[in-house]
Design a protein around this motif. Sequence first.
Motif, short mmCIF file in Angstrom:
data_model
loop_
_atom_site.label_atom_id
_atom_site.label_comp_id
_atom_site.label_asym_id
_atom_site.label_seq_id
_atom_site.Cartn_x
_atom_site.Cartn_y
_atom_site.Cartn_z
N SER A 138 -0.62 5.97 4.99
CA SER A 138 -1.13 5.44 3.72
C SER A 138 -2.61 5.78 3.55
N VAL A 139 -3.37 5.69 4.64
CA VAL A 139 -4.79 6.00 4.58
C VAL A 139 -5.00 7.47 4.22
N VAL A 187 0.93 -8.89 10.54
CA VAL A 187 -0.01 -7.80 10.80
C VAL A 187 -0.67 -8.00 12.17
N SER A 242 -7.62 -0.81 5.78
CA SER A 242 -7.82 -0.01 4.57
C SER A 242 -6.51 0.66 4.16
N GLY A 243 -5.58 0.85 5.12
CA GLY A 243 -4.26 1.34 4.75
C GLY A 243 -3.40 0.27 4.11
N TYR A 244 -3.58 -1.00 4.52
CA TYR A 244 -2.72 -2.07 3.98
C TYR A 244 -3.07 -2.46 2.55
N LEU A 245 -4.37 -2.54 2.25
CA LEU A 245 -4.80 -3.27 1.07
C LEU A 245 -4.08 -2.87 -0.21
N LEU A 246 -4.10 -1.58 -0.53
CA LEU A 246 -3.52 -1.15 -1.80
C LEU A 246 -2.04 -1.48 -1.90
N PRO A 247 -1.20 -1.09 -0.90
CA PRO A 247 0.22 -1.48 -0.98
C PRO A 247 0.41 -3.00 -1.05
N PHE A 248 -0.36 -3.75 -0.29
CA PHE A 248 -0.19 -5.21 -0.31
C PHE A 248 -0.52 -5.79 -1.68
N PHE A 249 -1.55 -5.25 -2.32
CA PHE A 249 -1.87 -5.71 -3.68
C PHE A 249 -0.70 -5.43 -4.61
N GLU A 250 -0.15 -4.20 -4.49
CA GLU A 250 0.91 -3.78 -5.39
C GLU A 250 2.16 -4.61 -5.21
N MET A 306 -10.18 -9.67 5.48
CA MET A 306 -9.80 -8.81 4.37
C MET A 306 -8.45 -9.18 3.77
N HIS A 330 -9.35 -1.63 13.85
CA HIS A 330 -8.51 -2.45 12.98
C HIS A 330 -8.84 -2.26 11.51
N ILE A 331 -10.11 -2.02 11.23
CA ILE A 331 -10.49 -1.93 9.82
C ILE A 331 -9.88 -0.68 9.17
N THR A 332 -9.62 0.39 9.94
CA THR A 332 -8.98 1.56 9.34
C THR A 332 -7.55 1.21 8.94
N LEU A 333 -6.88 0.39 9.78
CA LEU A 333 -5.52 -0.02 9.42
C LEU A 333 -5.57 -0.91 8.18
#
Lengths: 342, 293
Positions: free
Chosen positions: A27-28, B160, B139-147, B231, B134-137
Motif C-alpha cells: 500500500s505504501v 494492528v 502510513s500504509g494503513y491510514l488511507l485504506p482505514f479511512f476509506e 495515529m 512502525h510508522i512506515t506501516l
Amino acid sequence: MPHRTFFWFILPSLTAMILFIALPIVSVVIQSLHVEHEQVLEVVETCGPFGCTEETRVDTEATRALREAEPLGRFNGLGTYVNRAHLATEELATAWAESDTWGAFGGRVMNLPFYKALAFTLAYTFLVTPLVLVLGLAIALGVNGLPQRLRGVTIFFSLLPMIVTPLIGSLVLFWMIDADGIIGATLQLLFDDPDLSLKASPTLTWLTLFVYGVWHSAPFAFIVFYAGLQTVPEETLEAAMIDGASRWERVRYVVIPHLMPLVVFITLIQLMDNFRVFEPIVGFQAQASATSLSYIIYSDLRGDTQQFGSAAATSVLTILGVAILLTPVLIRTWRDFNRKRV
Amino acid sequence: MAAAAHRKSTGLIVLSTGFVILWLILAAFPFLWTLWGSFKVQGDFFSRADWMNAIRGPLTLEETGARFTGQGYWGAWIESGFWRNVLNTGIVVMATVVISLTLGTLGGYALARSGYRYAFWLLMIALVFRAMPHITLVSGYLLPFFEWNLWGHLPTTIIVLVAINQPFTLWMLHSFFLNIPKDLDESAMVDGCTRFQSFRLVIMPVMWPGVITTGLFSFLLAYNDFAVTAMLLSQENQTMVPRIASFLGSTQQEGNVMFAVAAVVSATAPLFVLILFFQRQIVSGLTAGAVKG
C-alpha cells in the motif's frame, strides 16, 4: 510435521502478518506513486452592463467530489521521490554546480528536509549502537564484581530506563534539562551562563538525543552481557592466569571472544531499533534541530492536510534503508544455514 | 570459584563499585525525582530560583497549605479525564497480549517442530518484518482505514498491534518450544493424540514459563507503543501514551505541566510493579533470544 498440519498451525499468525505488515508495504509503494488531485478550475463568465469578463476560479464542490471519488489521487510516477521534500535531485544538482567546497555543498544539502533527517538517523544509529555495547559491557563487568546479594537490586534499577515507555523516559529527562529543571539550572550555574540551554543549539540537541539513546538501550546490552558472563568457562580463565595474563588481558582475550555472539545479537537488535528513532524527538520537542526519517513521516501524516503521497515516499525510502542495513545479516545467516545442512 | 584467582586490588574494587553506583544514579534518579516532584506545584518543581525548592517546596506550602499536593493527579485524572485513557490502555493491552499469545503459541510450535527449509525462511521473513519502522506501516494503513471506516476504533488498533508483535512473539516462543523435547509430543501421538491434542494437553502445560515471559514482552510492546496508538485512535479512544503527548500541547498554561507530570508518573507505576514481580522472567526473556539466536 506434515505440511498440512504445519499450514493450519501457522495460518492465523501468518494471516495477521500478511494483512498488517506485508500488504501495508504494498500500500505504501502504491500511495507513493500517487499524489493528491489538483484543484478543479472552472471558467466563469460574468456579464455586466459593460460587457462580459472571463474569470478562472476554484470549483470547491467539484474538487471535493473528485477527491472523494478517488482518494488515492492521480498517478504521479516517481515525481514525489525526486521533489524537494525527498531526494531533491534538482536541488542537489544545482548545489553541486554552485558550491566550490565540500563544506558549502554539505551545508546546502543539510537544508533539504530528507537529507537532514537521514543524516540524523544515520548519526544516531551508528553512534548510539557502539556506545551502548561499550557501556553495557562495562556495567555488566562492574555488576559481576558485586557481592551476590546486591545484584538483584542493581538489576532492578538498571532495567528502568529500558522498560519505561520511550516517550515517557524522554519527557522525564526533558523536564530535568529544562532551564528551570534541576539539570538545566545546575548547568547554567556551573558554566555561569544564564542563557545556556540544551534545547537551543542544534549540536547540544543532537548530543542530548544521543545521551538519551545510550541511557535507554544500555540496560538491554547490560542484561545480555551479564547473562553471558555467567557462562564464561572457568578453566580457560585459570589457564590464562597461569600463563601470566593480566586482568585486562583476560577480559580482552578470554571474556570478550566468549561474548562475541552476543555482540552480534545486540548490534543487530540495536541497529533495527535505533534506525527507527522517533519517540525521543517528540518527547524532547527537538524537531527544529533534529528530525529522523520516522519523524518526517509522522509529521506528514498529521495535521490538517495529510500528505499521504509524501509520507509514503519517505516510507519506501526508509524501508530501502532497513533492507540495506539488514542485507549483511541475512547473507550471513543464509551461509550459516547452508553450511549446517551440508 | 578459586578465591585466589579472583582476588582484586582494592583500587579496582573501588573503581568498579563507584562506576556501578554512578550508573544506578543515572538510571533511577530521573524517575525518583519526577515521582517526588509530581506532588509539588509547578513553581517548585520547575523552580527558576533554586532547585532546592523542589525538595523543600515553599510554594507548595504557600499555595496549598501542605508539603505535598495531589493537585496534579486530580487535574489529570479527573479534570482532564485521564482515567478514560487508562481504561482504554487496559483494554488494548490485555486484548493484544491474549490474542498475540494465542496466535504466537500455535505458530511458534509449528516453526519449532517443522524440520523443513520453509520454516527457516518464515523465521527470516519475520526478522525482516520486525525491523520495519512502525510508522512506515502506519502510513500504509491510514488511507485504506479511512476509506473502509476502520480508523479510530479500539479493535483496529488491537489487531494492528497483534500483527506488529507477531514476528517478535514467534521468535521468542519458537526458541522456548525448542527447549521442550520432541519425544514428549511424539509419545503423546503414539498414545493416540492428534497433533493438536498433544499440543494442547501435553506441551502447553509445560510451556507456561515461556508463555508468561513472552506475554510480558507483548505487554511492554503494546503498552509502550506511541506510533500506532497516536495515529490510529480517535480523540475519545486515545490510550495513555498519546494522551500524555497531547497534554504537552497545553503546557503553556500555568499548572498544566503538572498534569503531564502526574500522568507520566501514573503511567510509569504499573511498569515499576511489573519489574518488581517479574524481574527474573524479563531477564530470562532478554537472554533467551540471544543464547538461541
